[in-house]
Design a protein around this motif. Structure first.
Motif, PDB file in Angstrom:
ATOM      1  N   LEU A  58      36.490  33.091  31.753  1.00 37.81           N
ATOM      2  CA  LEU A  58      37.530  34.116  31.903  1.00 37.81           C
ATOM      3  C   LEU A  58      37.422  34.759  33.276  1.00 37.81           C
ATOM      4  N   PHE A  59      38.568  34.908  33.939  1.00 36.24           N
ATOM      5  CA  PHE A  59      38.546  35.492  35.282  1.00 36.24           C
ATOM      6  C   PHE A  59      39.867  36.183  35.582  1.00 36.24           C
ATOM      7  N   GLY A  60      39.862  36.958  36.639  1.00 37.75           N
ATOM      8  CA  GLY A  60      41.083  37.646  37.055  1.00 37.75           C
ATOM      9  C   GLY A  60      40.972  38.139  38.473  1.00 37.75           C
ATOM     10  N   ASN A  61      42.106  38.557  39.002  1.00 37.69           N
ATOM     11  CA  ASN A  61      42.185  39.105  40.348  1.00 37.69           C
ATOM     12  C   ASN A  61      43.101  40.314  40.285  1.00 37.69           C
ATOM     13  N   PRO A  62      42.548  41.529  40.407  1.00 37.50           N
ATOM     14  CA  PRO A  62      43.380  42.729  40.319  1.00 37.50           C
ATOM     15  C   PRO A  62      44.506  42.774  41.346  1.00 37.50           C
ATOM     16  N   THR A  63      44.328  42.131  42.497  1.00 41.48           N
ATOM     17  CA  THR A  63      45.367  42.117  43.521  1.00 41.48           C
ATOM     18  C   THR A  63      46.604  41.388  43.014  1.00 41.48           C
ATOM     19  N   VAL A  64      46.420  40.385  42.194  1.00 39.08           N
ATOM     20  CA  VAL A  64      47.536  39.636  41.611  1.00 39.08           C
ATOM     21  C   VAL A  64      47.937  40.232  40.264  1.00 39.08           C
TER      22      VAL A  64
END
Length: 117
Positions: A58-64
């Motif tokens: 699981l991962f994410g990018n707050p900028t996107v």
């Protein structure tokens, strides 16, 4: 790539554990945050059927993610960003991921603020 689905499947060599570590490194080098890994094989044992070695990264990018969820508040409903690293039965892990076109699809974002359109 599964034709028309926007899902891309890579074919790295190695067992699930080593491919998970490589996926984590690639995700981190792309500026994303790995929020965890879930061993789906272990979870499946509790309900009966045998599942080949499968770990969900699981991962994410707050900028996107922030503009995406600002544009469409329901964007957070459903599975989180991630990829299942799964063994193909021959000892090779195959982690699929969404293509940019699939990410920019109508269910994800409606405006250029998301940076995907």
């Amino acid at each position: 790539m599964n034709k028309g689905s926007g899902l891309v499947t890579t074919v790295p060599e190695g067992p699930v554990e080593s491919v998970v570590e490589r996926v984590r490194a690639v995700v981190a080098s792309a500026g994303c945050h790995v929020s965890g890994c879930a061993d789906r094989t272990e979870t499946a044992v509790r309900v009966g059927p045998r599942l080949p070695p499968t770990v969900l990264v699981l991962f994410g990018n707050p900028t996107v993610g922030t503009p995406l969820m600002t544009d469409r508040r329901t964007a957070g409903i459903g599975p989180p960003s991630g990829t299942p690293v799964r063994e193909d039965g021959q000892g090779t892990a195959r982690p699929p991921y969404d293509s940019a076109a699939r990410l920019a699809g109508p269910s994800r974002c409606r405006s250029s603020r998301c940076g995907l359109s």
